[in-house]
Design a protein around this motif. Structure first.
Motif, short mmCIF file in Angstrom:
data_model
loop_
_atom_site.label_atom_id
_atom_site.label_comp_id
_atom_site.label_asym_id
_atom_site.label_seq_id
_atom_site.Cartn_x
_atom_site.Cartn_y
_atom_site.Cartn_z
N PRO A 1 0.79 -1.24 0.00
CA PRO A 1 0.00 0.00 0.00
C PRO A 1 0.81 1.27 0.00
CG PRO A 1 -0.82 -1.52 1.63
CD PRO A 1 0.42 -2.12 1.06
N SER A 2 0.36 2.18 -0.13
CA SER A 2 -0.11 3.51 -0.28
C SER A 2 0.25 4.16 -1.61
CB SER A 2 0.19 4.30 0.92
OG SER A 2 1.39 4.91 1.00
N TRP A 3 -0.36 3.58 -2.65
CA TRP A 3 -0.25 4.11 -4.00
C TRP A 3 -1.39 5.10 -4.25
CZ3 TRP A 3 3.49 3.24 -7.64
CH2 TRP A 3 4.44 2.28 -7.33
N ASN A 4 -1.13 6.03 -5.15
CA ASN A 4 -2.13 7.02 -5.56
C ASN A 4 -2.21 7.00 -7.08
OD1 ASN A 4 -2.65 8.53 -2.93
ND2 ASN A 4 -0.43 8.46 -3.06
N ALA A 5 -3.36 7.36 -7.60
CA ALA A 5 -3.54 7.41 -9.06
C ALA A 5 -4.47 8.56 -9.42
CB ALA A 5 -4.12 6.11 -9.57
N VAL A 6 -4.11 9.26 -10.49
CA VAL A 6 -4.95 10.33 -11.03
C VAL A 6 -5.13 10.04 -12.52
CG1 VAL A 6 -5.12 12.80 -11.51
CG2 VAL A 6 -4.08 12.02 -9.38
N VAL A 7 -6.37 10.05 -12.96
CA VAL A 7 -6.69 9.81 -14.36
C VAL A 7 -7.56 10.96 -14.83
CG1 VAL A 7 -7.80 8.26 -16.02
CG2 VAL A 7 -6.62 7.31 -14.03
N GLY A 8 -7.17 11.61 -15.92
CA GLY A 8 -7.98 12.71 -16.43
C GLY A 8 -7.34 13.41 -17.61
N GLU A 9 -7.95 14.52 -17.99
CA GLU A 9 -7.49 15.32 -19.12
C GLU A 9 -7.16 16.73 -18.64
OE1 GLU A 9 -10.42 15.32 -22.21
OE2 GLU A 9 -10.68 13.16 -22.09
N ALA A 10 -6.15 17.32 -19.21
CA ALA A 10 -5.81 18.73 -19.00
C ALA A 10 -5.58 19.09 -17.54
CB ALA A 10 -6.88 19.63 -19.62
N TYR A 11 -4.60 18.49 -16.94
CA TYR A 11 -4.23 18.83 -15.57
C TYR A 11 -2.71 18.86 -15.45
CZ TYR A 11 -3.36 13.83 -14.81
OH TYR A 11 -2.90 12.55 -14.90
N GLY A 12 -2.24 19.54 -14.44
CA GLY A 12 -0.82 19.57 -14.12
C GLY A 12 -0.64 18.99 -12.73
N PHE A 13 0.58 18.64 -12.37
CA PHE A 13 0.80 18.09 -11.04
C PHE A 13 2.20 18.41 -10.54
CE2 PHE A 13 2.14 14.85 -14.00
CZ PHE A 13 3.29 14.31 -13.44
N GLU A 14 2.28 18.53 -9.25
CA GLU A 14 3.54 18.68 -8.55
C GLU A 14 3.37 17.91 -7.24
OE1 GLU A 14 6.30 22.14 -6.63
OE2 GLU A 14 5.13 22.62 -8.41
N ILE A 15 4.08 16.81 -7.10
CA ILE A 15 3.86 15.90 -5.98
C ILE A 15 5.17 15.52 -5.31
CG2 ILE A 15 1.72 14.90 -6.86
CD1 ILE A 15 3.39 12.59 -7.96
N ASP A 16 5.06 15.08 -4.06
CA ASP A 16 6.17 14.45 -3.36
C ASP A 16 5.90 12.96 -3.39
OD1 ASP A 16 7.41 16.84 -2.66
OD2 ASP A 16 6.18 17.05 -0.86
N TYR A 17 6.93 12.18 -3.70
CA TYR A 17 6.75 10.73 -3.83
C TYR A 17 8.03 10.01 -3.42
CZ TYR A 17 9.44 11.34 -8.13
OH TYR A 17 10.42 11.65 -9.02
N LEU A 18 7.90 8.73 -3.14
CA LEU A 18 9.06 7.91 -2.83
C LEU A 18 9.86 7.69 -4.11
CD1 LEU A 18 7.47 5.18 -0.52
CD2 LEU A 18 8.89 7.11 0.16
N CYS A 19 11.16 7.66 -3.99
CA CYS A 19 12.02 7.43 -5.16
C CYS A 19 11.67 6.11 -5.83
CB CYS A 19 13.48 7.43 -4.75
SG CYS A 19 14.05 9.04 -4.24
N SER A 20 11.76 6.08 -7.12
CA SER A 20 11.51 4.89 -7.94
C SER A 20 10.06 4.42 -7.90
CB SER A 20 12.43 3.73 -7.53
OG SER A 20 13.76 4.12 -7.66
N THR A 21 9.12 5.35 -7.74
CA THR A 21 7.70 4.96 -7.73
C THR A 21 6.80 5.87 -8.56
OG1 THR A 21 7.19 6.26 -5.74
CG2 THR A 21 7.90 3.97 -5.40
N LEU A 22 7.35 6.72 -9.38
CA LEU A 22 6.54 7.66 -10.16
C LEU A 22 6.38 7.17 -11.60
CD1 LEU A 22 5.16 10.49 -10.49
CD2 LEU A 22 7.39 11.29 -11.27
N LEU A 23 5.15 7.25 -12.11
CA LEU A 23 4.87 6.94 -13.51
C LEU A 23 3.84 7.94 -14.03
CD1 LEU A 23 5.00 5.06 -16.04
CD2 LEU A 23 3.12 3.81 -15.04
N PHE A 24 4.20 8.64 -15.11
CA PHE A 24 3.26 9.54 -15.79
C PHE A 24 3.20 9.09 -17.24
CE2 PHE A 24 2.82 13.60 -18.30
CZ PHE A 24 1.45 13.66 -18.18
N MET A 25 1.98 8.82 -17.71
CA MET A 25 1.83 8.36 -19.08
C MET A 25 0.56 8.93 -19.71
SD MET A 25 0.68 4.40 -18.44
CE MET A 25 -0.10 4.11 -20.01
N LEU A 26 0.52 8.86 -21.03
CA LEU A 26 -0.65 9.26 -21.80
C LEU A 26 -1.24 8.02 -22.45
CD1 LEU A 26 0.83 12.39 -23.57
CD2 LEU A 26 -0.58 12.34 -21.52
N TYR A 27 -2.56 8.01 -22.53
CA TYR A 27 -3.24 6.88 -23.15
C TYR A 27 -4.40 7.40 -24.00
CZ TYR A 27 -5.79 2.57 -23.84
OH TYR A 27 -6.43 1.51 -24.40
#
Length: 105
Positions: free
Chosen positions: A67-93
């Motif tokens: 646990p403690s994963w987070n997910a955001v799915v959507g269109e036209a947004y920006g982000f600035e987050i704090d995360y654990l190293c080696s756990t970030l994924l940003f993709m387009l689909y």
């Protein structure tokens, strides 16, 4: 005139990707491949509802990678987050759908 109209149409066409395009990732290759497969499955299953897709991604990532994963799915947004190293994924689909998943402490 016909040639001018064809050129104008070609210039205004928008390129839409129908595959997953990973923009930013600092995960290991194994985790990244599993996460991308999971995300594509969730987005295909819940195409019209981004909330359900995000919930499915979060729950699946929690089960597979602790646990403690987070997910955001959507269109036209920006982000600035704090995360654990080696756990970030940003993709387009699907051309315009952005997906971000990361793990917090």
């Amino acid at each position: 005139m016909a040639e001018g109209e064809v050129k104008k149409e070609a210039e205004t066409k928008k390129v839409e990707h129908t595959y997953a395009l990973v923009k930013t990732c600092d995960m290991t290759e194994e985790i990244k491949n599993e996460a991308v497969d999971l995300i594509v499955t969730a987005c295909e299953k819940h195409a019209p509802n981004n909330f359900l897709a995000a919930r499915m991604i979060k729950e699946s990532m929690d089960k597979k990678f602790q646990p403690s994963w987070n997910a955001v799915v959507g269109e036209a947004y920006g982000f600035e987050i704090d995360y654990l190293c080696s756990t970030l994924l940003f993709m387009l689909y699907g051309g315009n759908l952005g997906i971000v998943t990361w793990k917090c402490s």
